[in-house]
Enzyme design. Structure first.
Site, PDB file in Angstrom:
ATOM      1  N   VAL A 195      13.802  30.678 -24.732  1.00 54.64           N
ATOM      2  CA  VAL A 195      13.818  30.575 -23.270  1.00 54.64           C
ATOM      3  C   VAL A 195      15.070  31.260 -22.734  1.00 54.64           C
ATOM      4  O   VAL A 195      16.187  30.917 -23.109  1.00 54.64           O
ATOM      5  CB  VAL A 195      13.812  29.096 -22.833  1.00 54.64           C
ATOM      6  CG1 VAL A 195      13.693  29.005 -21.315  1.00 54.64           C
ATOM      7  CG2 VAL A 195      12.708  28.324 -23.524  1.00 54.64           C
TER       8      VAL A 195
ATOM      9  N   VAL B   9      16.692  33.633 -19.089  1.00 53.08           N
ATOM     10  CA  VAL B   9      16.553  34.228 -17.760  1.00 53.08           C
ATOM     11  C   VAL B   9      17.693  35.222 -17.582  1.00 53.08           C
ATOM     12  O   VAL B   9      18.826  34.965 -18.005  1.00 53.08           O
ATOM     13  CB  VAL B   9      16.608  33.146 -16.660  1.00 53.08           C
ATOM     14  CG1 VAL B   9      16.733  33.780 -15.270  1.00 53.08           C
ATOM     15  CG2 VAL B   9      15.378  32.243 -16.726  1.00 53.08           C
TER      16      VAL B   9
ATOM     17  N   GLY C 126      15.410  29.160  -9.988  1.00 56.08           N
ATOM     18  CA  GLY C 126      14.297  28.323 -10.444  1.00 56.08           C
ATOM     19  C   GLY C 126      13.357  29.020 -11.409  1.00 56.08           C
ATOM     20  O   GLY C 126      12.250  28.526 -11.646  1.00 56.08           O
TER      21      GLY C 126
ATOM     22  N   TYR D 251      12.712  26.911 -14.678  1.00 57.31           N
ATOM     23  CA  TYR D 251      11.844  25.780 -14.338  1.00 57.31           C
ATOM     24  C   TYR D 251      10.392  26.236 -14.199  1.00 57.31           C
ATOM     25  O   TYR D 251       9.466  25.617 -14.730  1.00 57.31           O
ATOM     26  CB  TYR D 251      12.317  25.121 -13.050  1.00 57.31           C
ATOM     27  CG  TYR D 251      11.448  23.971 -12.592  1.00 57.31           C
ATOM     28  CD1 TYR D 251      11.671  22.679 -13.072  1.00 57.31           C
ATOM     29  CD2 TYR D 251      10.400  24.178 -11.697  1.00 57.31           C
ATOM     30  CE1 TYR D 251      10.868  21.626 -12.659  1.00 57.31           C
ATOM     31  CE2 TYR D 251       9.585  23.133 -11.293  1.00 57.31           C
ATOM     32  CZ  TYR D 251       9.827  21.854 -11.774  1.00 57.31           C
ATOM     33  OH  TYR D 251       9.012  20.818 -11.364  1.00 57.31           O
TER      34      TYR D 251
ATOM     35  N   GLU E  97      24.701  21.258 -21.173  1.00 52.28           N
ATOM     36  CA  GLU E  97      24.308  20.374 -20.077  1.00 52.28           C
ATOM     37  C   GLU E  97      23.322  21.018 -19.097  1.00 52.28           C
ATOM     38  O   GLU E  97      22.361  20.387 -18.675  1.00 52.28           O
ATOM     39  CB  GLU E  97      25.549  19.866 -19.337  1.00 52.28           C
ATOM     40  CG  GLU E  97      26.419  18.941 -20.166  1.00 52.28           C
ATOM     41  CD  GLU E  97      25.680  17.689 -20.617  1.00 52.28           C
ATOM     42  OE1 GLU E  97      24.809  17.219 -19.856  1.00 52.28           O
ATOM     43  OE2 GLU E  97      25.980  17.185 -21.710  1.00 52.28           O
TER      44      GLU E  97
ATOM     45  N   TYR F  37      15.420  20.800 -18.619  1.00 55.30           N
ATOM     46  CA  TYR F  37      14.266  20.244 -19.304  1.00 55.30           C
ATOM     47  C   TYR F  37      13.937  18.839 -18.814  1.00 55.30           C
ATOM     48  O   TYR F  37      12.760  18.471 -18.713  1.00 55.30           O
ATOM     49  CB  TYR F  37      14.496  20.250 -20.812  1.00 55.30           C
ATOM     50  CG  TYR F  37      14.558  21.650 -21.376  1.00 55.30           C
ATOM     51  CD1 TYR F  37      13.555  22.572 -21.099  1.00 55.30           C
ATOM     52  CD2 TYR F  37      15.622  22.053 -22.172  1.00 55.30           C
ATOM     53  CE1 TYR F  37      13.613  23.862 -21.595  1.00 55.30           C
ATOM     54  CE2 TYR F  37      15.688  23.339 -22.677  1.00 55.30           C
ATOM     55  CZ  TYR F  37      14.676  24.239 -22.380  1.00 55.30           C
ATOM     56  OH  TYR F  37      14.737  25.508 -22.873  1.00 55.30           O
TER      57      TYR F  37
END
Length: 278
Positions: free
Chosen positions: A195, A197, A205, A208, A235, A241
């Site tokens: 995962v 970005v 977002g 998400y 964190e 998640y």
């Protein structure tokens, strides 16, 4: 952040003699197991999947955002390039672009093998990408646009976020989920991995949205239990998640993290609705 699942890691190559590309002090979470012994003269810093704050975050036009499963080699290549760009930090040096290309080529081939079902221990594997028109990206990041661009139906788009959804009992070198128990564990359990970005677009977002899309695809596959691994000190990733509905299931033994030379992982779980009985 959580998590890049081939049986071999994102590769490392090269015949050039760069003595130090990256600070290797903080190898962090990814489902791909990184093996520094394969790089005789290279020190790589494997970064965490990032959802952390970035001072130059830019707001995107979500009306032109697509979050879909990759279907073309061109899009898989763009996703591979984003992973190399996100999970590693490089210092300028002779031959660095060749090194980046080699890493991307190895991830690209491994990703295609996983999706084609050629990796032992994996069922279905899908690469989900968040993409934007290149015209949206070129205004503020030529590097991202150049590295992660692909053509889709005559339109140039850029992969700005990516993850893998893996139907399998376990990921290599990772904590194994415990659900479901008994019959069904071999096809109703799945893991997220890789995962990431683009750093320029954090706080939009995108991570998400990618995870939410993965839950939809997983339910379509008949997955009842979805897992993700995250570094215990990450964190921002844990908050992401948990916002997506994941909860704590277990954590990695200290000895295992030391043996693999990485921060300890947490294993997070979410149950997905299903309409069948085991």
């Amino acid at each position: 952040m959580a998590v890049l699942v081939p049986s071999s890691p994102l590769p490392i190559s090269l015949s050039t003699t760069i003595t130090s590309l990256v600070d290797s002090s903080r190898l962090q979470q990814s489902a791909i197991s990184f093996n520094p012994s394969r790089i005789p003269r290279y020190r790589i810093h494997r970064c965490p999947v990032t959802v952390s704050l970035h001072p130059e975050t830019l707001i995107i036009d979500k009306s032109v955002l697509n979050v879909t499963e990759a279907v073309s080699d061109a899009e898989l290549w763009a996703a591979s390039c984003l992973r190399v760009r996100s999970f590693y930090q490089f210092r300028d040096s002779v031959g660095i672009e060749d090194h980046k290309k080699y890493l991307a080529e190895r991830e690209f081939e491994a990703l295609k093998e996983r999706i084609a079902g050629k990796r032992v221990g994996f069922g279905r594997v899908s690469c989900l990408n968040a993409t934007l028109p290149s015209s949206q990206i070129s205004r503020f990041s030529d590097d991202l646009c150049t590295a992660c661009k692909f053509s889709n139906n005559g339109e140039d788009r850029v992969v700005v976020g990516t993850l893998d959804l893996n139907q399998c009992m376990r990921l290599p070198d990772e904590i194994t989920g415990m659900k479901p128990k008994g019959i069904g564990a071999d096809f109703a359990r799945a893991y997220l991995s890789n995962v990431c970005v683009a750093k320029e677009l954090h706080r939009n977002g995108l991570a998400y949205t990618l995870v939410e899309k993965s839950k939809i695809v997983a339910k379509d596959w008949g997955i009842s239990d979805l897992y993700v691994h995250v570094a215990i000190d990450n964190e921002p990733a844990k908050k992401l998640y948990m916002k997506n509905g994941f909860v704590y299931e277990s954590d990695e033994p200290t000895w295992q993290a030391r043996f693999l030379d990485r921060p300890r992982r947490l294993l997070l779980w979410i149950g997905l609705p299903h309409t069948y009985d085991w």
